[in-house]
Design an enzyme around this catalytic site. Structure first.
Site, mmCIF file in Angstrom:
data_model
loop_
_atom_site.group_PDB
_atom_site.id
_atom_site.type_symbol
_atom_site.label_atom_id
_atom_site.label_comp_id
_atom_site.label_asym_id
_atom_site.label_seq_id
_atom_site.Cartn_x
_atom_site.Cartn_y
_atom_site.Cartn_z
ATOM 1 N N LYS A 130 0.717 -81.977 -32.321
ATOM 2 C CA LYS A 130 0.116 -80.754 -32.844
ATOM 3 C C LYS A 130 -1.397 -80.858 -32.761
ATOM 4 C CE LYS A 130 -1.505 -79.067 -37.072
ATOM 5 N NZ LYS A 130 -1.416 -78.480 -38.402
ATOM 6 N N ASP A 190 -1.338 -75.284 -33.360
ATOM 7 C CA ASP A 190 -1.004 -74.739 -34.694
ATOM 8 C C ASP A 190 -2.202 -73.976 -35.253
ATOM 9 O OD1 ASP A 190 0.376 -74.214 -37.018
ATOM 10 O OD2 ASP A 190 0.004 -76.178 -37.906
ATOM 11 N N LYS A 213 -1.930 -70.861 -36.473
ATOM 12 C CA LYS A 213 -1.421 -69.937 -37.507
ATOM 13 C C LYS A 213 -2.130 -68.587 -37.403
ATOM 14 C CE LYS A 213 -0.103 -73.594 -40.688
ATOM 15 N NZ LYS A 213 -0.831 -74.759 -40.156
ATOM 16 N N ASP A 236 -3.773 -61.698 -37.584
ATOM 17 C CA ASP A 236 -4.847 -60.717 -37.365
ATOM 18 C C ASP A 236 -4.198 -59.422 -36.890
ATOM 19 O OD1 ASP A 236 -7.413 -59.553 -36.748
ATOM 20 O OD2 ASP A 236 -8.206 -61.579 -36.492
ATOM 21 N N THR A 291 4.212 -74.959 -46.559
ATOM 22 C CA THR A 291 4.922 -75.963 -47.368
ATOM 23 C C THR A 291 4.049 -76.546 -48.479
ATOM 24 O OG1 THR A 291 4.404 -77.479 -45.560
ATOM 25 C CG2 THR A 291 6.654 -76.710 -45.709
ATOM 26 N N ARG A 313 0.103 -87.266 -41.871
ATOM 27 C CA ARG A 313 -0.392 -88.461 -42.551
ATOM 28 C C ARG A 313 0.570 -89.641 -42.653
ATOM 29 N NH1 ARG A 313 -2.932 -84.325 -46.768
ATOM 30 N NH2 ARG A 313 -1.092 -83.263 -45.951
HETATM 31 O O1 C5P Z 1 -0.048 -84.779 -43.016
HETATM 32 P P1 C5P Z 1 1.151 -83.872 -43.133
HETATM 33 O O2 C5P Z 1 2.452 -84.547 -42.733
HETATM 34 O O3 C5P Z 1 1.231 -83.179 -44.464
HETATM 35 O O4 C5P Z 1 0.886 -82.763 -42.031
HETATM 36 C C1 C5P Z 1 1.682 -81.612 -41.915
HETATM 37 C C2 C5P Z 1 1.121 -80.755 -40.827
HETATM 38 O O5 C5P Z 1 1.899 -79.573 -40.721
HETATM 39 C C3 C5P Z 1 -0.321 -80.314 -41.066
HETATM 40 O O6 C5P Z 1 -0.977 -80.409 -39.819
HETATM 41 C C4 C5P Z 1 -0.213 -78.862 -41.505
HETATM 42 O O7 C5P Z 1 -1.283 -78.079 -41.032
HETATM 43 C C5 C5P Z 1 1.088 -78.409 -40.833
HETATM 44 N N1 C5P Z 1 1.798 -77.327 -41.519
HETATM 45 C C6 C5P Z 1 2.199 -77.395 -42.836
HETATM 46 N N2 C5P Z 1 2.866 -76.340 -43.423
HETATM 47 C C7 C5P Z 1 3.178 -75.247 -42.686
HETATM 48 C C8 C5P Z 1 2.795 -75.177 -41.338
HETATM 49 C C9 C5P Z 1 2.112 -76.256 -40.777
HETATM 50 O O8 C5P Z 1 1.953 -78.409 -43.502
HETATM 51 N N3 C5P Z 1 3.887 -74.268 -43.212
#
Ligand code: C5P
Length: 235
Positions: free
Chosen positions: A31, A58, A60, A63, A113, A205
């Site tokens: 991503k 990503d 998102k 607009d 999330t 992470r």
């Molecule tokens: O570090 P972590 O595992 O929390 O990363 C989750 C990734 O998924 C981040 O890059 C975040 O921008 C993306 N994301 C999210 N929730 C969403 C859509 C994308 O956490 N609904």
């Protein structure tokens, strides 16, 4: 079989390349999100592609329809494989994006999330996350989105609500047992996500901040393989 998309949420090309090198041969999808793309643009996408990876851009998008459609076309020009948009942008926005041809896969974000019950009260005092996710996922399906982005906690509910739709799922909010939640709220373990037959899990992470990212990725892959439904194991 569930595939991992590693979220390259880093602040430099050097860190991005280090991760790509460490994960070579284990991960196909990466991503490129707001942080890396805002700082380094096309270069960040090119580097993943040079390493043989597939790109989920990503951004998102959210607009007016014409602006989003033009951004989807621009993503196609970058050669990315998937791009995300907010399903809250409405059905006209989604349709305009879906009509761009050729285009990357369109993955529709339902409710982030990181959001919890208190965050959706802004829409209506009685707003509930599962209800919102269900309406947005349906709107995404009808409007031509190729996959639904939601919490893994909502996938079972959506599969039950729409048993005849071949809805694909992309779920962030993945945390191995005992890992820090960080800013995530509605989470599941990699094994639980794999058991649900989720198509893609977006993981940042727990892999990128690990002392040994390659080992972290391999451990998660092994956990998912062990938990995958047997019928999906052969895919
Ligand atoms: O570090 P972590 O595992 O929390 O990363 C989750 C990734 O998924 C981040 O890059 C975040 O921008 C993306 N994301 C999210 N929730 C969403 C859509 C994308 O956490 N609904």
């Amino acid at each position: 079989m569930t595939q991992i998309i590693v979220a390259l949420d880093v602040d430099s090309i050097k860190k991005q390349e280090d991760l790509l090198k460490a994960l070579r041969g284990t991960i196909v999808w990466y991503k490129v999100g707001l942080q890396l793309f805002t700082a380094h643009g096309k270069r960040a996408v090119d580097i993943v592609q040079r390493h043989g990876g597939k790109v989920f851009l990503d951004l998102k998008l959210h607009d007016i329809p014409q602006t989003v459609a033009h951004a989807v076309h621009a993503a196609q020009m970058l050669g990315v494989d998937a791009v995300s948009l907010h399903l809250m942008g409405g059905s006209d926005m989604l349709r305009a994006a879906a009509e761009v041809m050729p285009r990357p896969k369109l993955w529709g974000v339902t409710v982030l999330t990181s959001m919890g019950a208190k965050d959706v009260k802004i829409f209506a005092a009685s707003a509930k996350i599962p209800t919102l996710v269900k309406s947005l996922a349906k709107q995404g399906w009808v409007g031509g989105a190729d996959a639904t982005i939601c919490s893994p906690q909502e996938v079972g509910m959506l599969k039950k609500a729409f048993p005849h739709l071949d809805m694909k799922f992309v779920t962030p909010g993945i945390r191995p047992k005992g890992a820090a939640l960080n800013d995530q709220n509605r989470v599941m373990t990699p094994g639980e996500a794999a058991a649900l037959g989720i198509d893609f899990v977006v993981i940042g992470r727990p892999i990128t901040h690990a002392a040994d990212p390659r080992k972290a990725a391999l451990d998660i892959l092994a956990e998912m393989k062990a938990a995958a439904p047997k019928s999906l194991d052969r895919e």
